[in-house]
Design an enzyme around this catalytic site. Structure first.
Site, mmCIF file in Angstrom:
data_model
loop_
_atom_site.group_PDB
_atom_site.id
_atom_site.type_symbol
_atom_site.label_atom_id
_atom_site.label_comp_id
_atom_site.label_asym_id
_atom_site.label_seq_id
_atom_site.Cartn_x
_atom_site.Cartn_y
_atom_site.Cartn_z
ATOM 1 N N SER A 236 0.818 -1.196 0.000
ATOM 2 C CA SER A 236 0.000 0.000 0.000
ATOM 3 C C SER A 236 0.863 1.262 0.000
ATOM 4 O O SER A 236 1.649 1.441 -0.920
ATOM 5 C CB SER A 236 -0.962 -0.057 1.180
ATOM 6 O OG SER A 236 -2.054 0.757 0.902
ATOM 7 N N LYS A 240 3.966 2.149 -2.610
ATOM 8 C CA LYS A 240 4.267 3.367 -3.379
ATOM 9 C C LYS A 240 5.760 3.682 -3.185
ATOM 10 O O LYS A 240 6.481 3.988 -4.142
ATOM 11 C CB LYS A 240 3.403 4.542 -2.892
ATOM 12 C CG LYS A 240 1.874 4.259 -2.875
ATOM 13 C CD LYS A 240 1.098 5.472 -2.348
ATOM 14 C CE LYS A 240 -0.215 5.165 -1.635
ATOM 15 N NZ LYS A 240 -1.292 4.575 -2.357
ATOM 16 N N TRP A 327 -10.465 -0.019 -4.176
ATOM 17 C CA TRP A 327 -9.937 1.314 -3.865
ATOM 18 C C TRP A 327 -8.568 1.522 -4.532
ATOM 19 O O TRP A 327 -8.227 2.621 -4.960
ATOM 20 C CB TRP A 327 -9.831 1.434 -2.343
ATOM 21 C CG TRP A 327 -9.376 2.738 -1.774
ATOM 22 C CD1 TRP A 327 -8.287 2.935 -0.963
ATOM 23 C CD2 TRP A 327 -10.000 4.021 -1.893
ATOM 24 N NE1 TRP A 327 -8.204 4.256 -0.597
ATOM 25 C CE2 TRP A 327 -9.245 4.942 -1.150
ATOM 26 C CE3 TRP A 327 -11.138 4.475 -2.558
ATOM 27 C CZ2 TRP A 327 -9.571 6.285 -1.056
ATOM 28 C CZ3 TRP A 327 -11.463 5.826 -2.468
ATOM 29 C CH2 TRP A 327 -10.681 6.701 -1.725
ATOM 30 N N HIS A 379 -7.512 -5.822 1.077
ATOM 31 C CA HIS A 379 -6.286 -5.024 1.078
ATOM 32 C C HIS A 379 -5.368 -5.459 2.222
ATOM 33 O O HIS A 379 -5.674 -5.203 3.392
ATOM 34 C CB HIS A 379 -6.738 -3.568 1.284
ATOM 35 C CG HIS A 379 -5.650 -2.569 1.239
ATOM 36 N ND1 HIS A 379 -4.996 -2.240 0.091
ATOM 37 C CD2 HIS A 379 -5.113 -1.796 2.221
ATOM 38 C CE1 HIS A 379 -4.099 -1.297 0.352
ATOM 39 N NE2 HIS A 379 -4.151 -1.018 1.637
#
Ligand code: GTR
Length: 402
Positions: A236, A240, A327, A379
């Site tokens: 997550s 990044k 999402w 997630h």
């Protein structure tokens, strides 16, 4: 129709409370806007990029500067001293299966210093030097408990050791706290205060990438570690940072993004799930100030996230998603991988193609330069994800143990 509306509404309620309840987020593929992406193979001055030389000396450099200036900010390299000290070790950790080293990495600049703690388990039985996985951990420190009293699927260190890899991690708090009020207290204020006033200055995600690079600096000095076979992993927001690390720092053999979503692997122009406006509003301290200019104006970005994937070439890149993590836009994450790895295929002539359509859930694809899977579920970073990353690395490195 009713179902889609209901789904959109429930996701909205799940992700937003209070002030954000009014904002609408799209989970409907038919409502993805038409978009055109910047051409990977045309430089900003209009030159056609067709050789490794053009790519490495022109376009890749230009792409990294674009990400610095518009998305993540710079990652400063300047330092006056870098040193490593063994804070503690246990040669018989994990019931004799691993050698635990806790290393303090100290960086000094302009008379100031910071120390980050690297936790490293090296398998005792595996041939040396050993390939390594580094996790950028932004979650609770108990996820990376060096005593192993607490064991979490987020970082299944025992499984990693079992498969013959070294397991390394650090907590982002050591370099930049994951908090809007305190993110600047660590390396930013101490080592690189000038970055704080720059429009393209380093912020949280860049600081985490900086931390991962310091871990690599250490790996290069440890004869038990094969620094040429190192993978950087993040989930997550950590994903990044992992992509930003591997895009810039060519020392990483594998860059792994787990559910990184908006500002990670997902194409920003799709505006599916989380948007640039929403991420800049909720997490302004992750990105450089210039990224705000693209709130609701993604089409003006001189880049998109497939170009971050492209910057890893010819090194391997792995993008993983979760089926219920809309999402993070699993399709947008896959498209980035598919398009970004054109550089691996077309410039570096690497073997193997990726399918044009989104792969099925739990049907991992492992090519010599790219990996992908969509895990069933929510997630998270789970043992299933780790097993796939280790399958991929075993195949890439030609290890017997797959
Ligand atoms: C969410 C954020 C995502 C992702 C996620 C996480 O709130 O919107 O971009 O980073 O947090 O890190 O788990």
């Amino acid at each position: 129709m009713y179902c889609k509306a209901f789904l959109a509404l429930s996701l909205l309620t799940f992700h937003f409370s209070g002030t954000f309840a009014q904002e609408e987020f799209n989970y409907d593929e038919s409502r993805v806007p038409e978009y055109s992406l910047p051409d990977l193979f045309v430089s900003q001055q209009g030159a056609v990029i067709s050789s490794i030389q053009d790519w490495e000396h022109q376009r890749r450099e230009e792409i990294l500067r674009l990400f610095e200036d518009h998305v993540y900010g710079q990652v400063p390299e300047s330092m006056d001293d870098l040193s490593f000290s063994l804070a503690s070790e246990d040669k018989e950790a994990m019931e004799g299966k691993a050698h635990l080293k806790e290393i303090d990495i100290r960086v000094q600049r302009n008379g100031q210093s910071i120390t980050m703690r690297l936790i490293l388990f090296i398998p005792n039985m595996a041939p040396k030097p050993t390939p390594v996985f580094l996790l950028i951990n932004h979650r609770d420190p108990e996820n990376i408990d060096p005593t192993r009293k607490v064991k979490m699927g987020f970082w299944p260190a025992e499984n990693i050791i079992e498969r013959g890899f070294a397991a390394a991690t650090f907590h982002v708090k050591d370099v930049s706290d994951d908090n809007n009020d305190t993110f600047q207290e660590d390396i930013l204020q101490t080592l690189y205060p000038e970055q704080l006033t720059m429009e393209n200055g380093m912020r949280g995600l860049g600081a985490w990438a900086w931390g991962a690079m310091r871990a690599m600096d250490y790996f290069e000095t440890d004869p038990q570690i094969d620094a040429k076979k190192a993978a950087v992993v993040g989930h997550s927001r950590g994903g990044k940072a992992s992509l930003w690390t591997g895009a810039q720092d060519t020392r990483w053999a594998i860059t792994i993004s787990n559910d990184s979503g908006c500002g990670g692997a997902a194409l920003s122009r799709r505006r599916f799930g989380e948007t640039v406006r929403r991420i800049n509003t909720n997490f302004p301290y992750w990105f450089t100030d210039n990224f705000d200019r693209y709130n609701d104006r993604e089409e003006l970005l001189p880049l998109d996230q497939h170009m971050l994937i492209a910057a890893t070439a010819p090194r391997a890149v792995y993008v993983a998603s979760a089926s219920e993590d809309q999402w993070a836009d699993p399709k947008g994450e896959y498209l980035s991988l598919l398009l970004g790895t054109r550089v691996h295929r077309e410039i570096y002539q690497m073997d193997g193609t990726l399918p044009s359509g989104l792969p099925e859930v739990e049907s991992p694809l492992h090519l010599p330069y790219a990996g992908h899977h969509i895990r069933e579920g929510k997630h998270n970073l789970t043992p299933y994800d780790w097993e796939r990353y280790m399958d991929f690395a075993s195949q890439l490195y030609g290890l017997a143990h797959e």
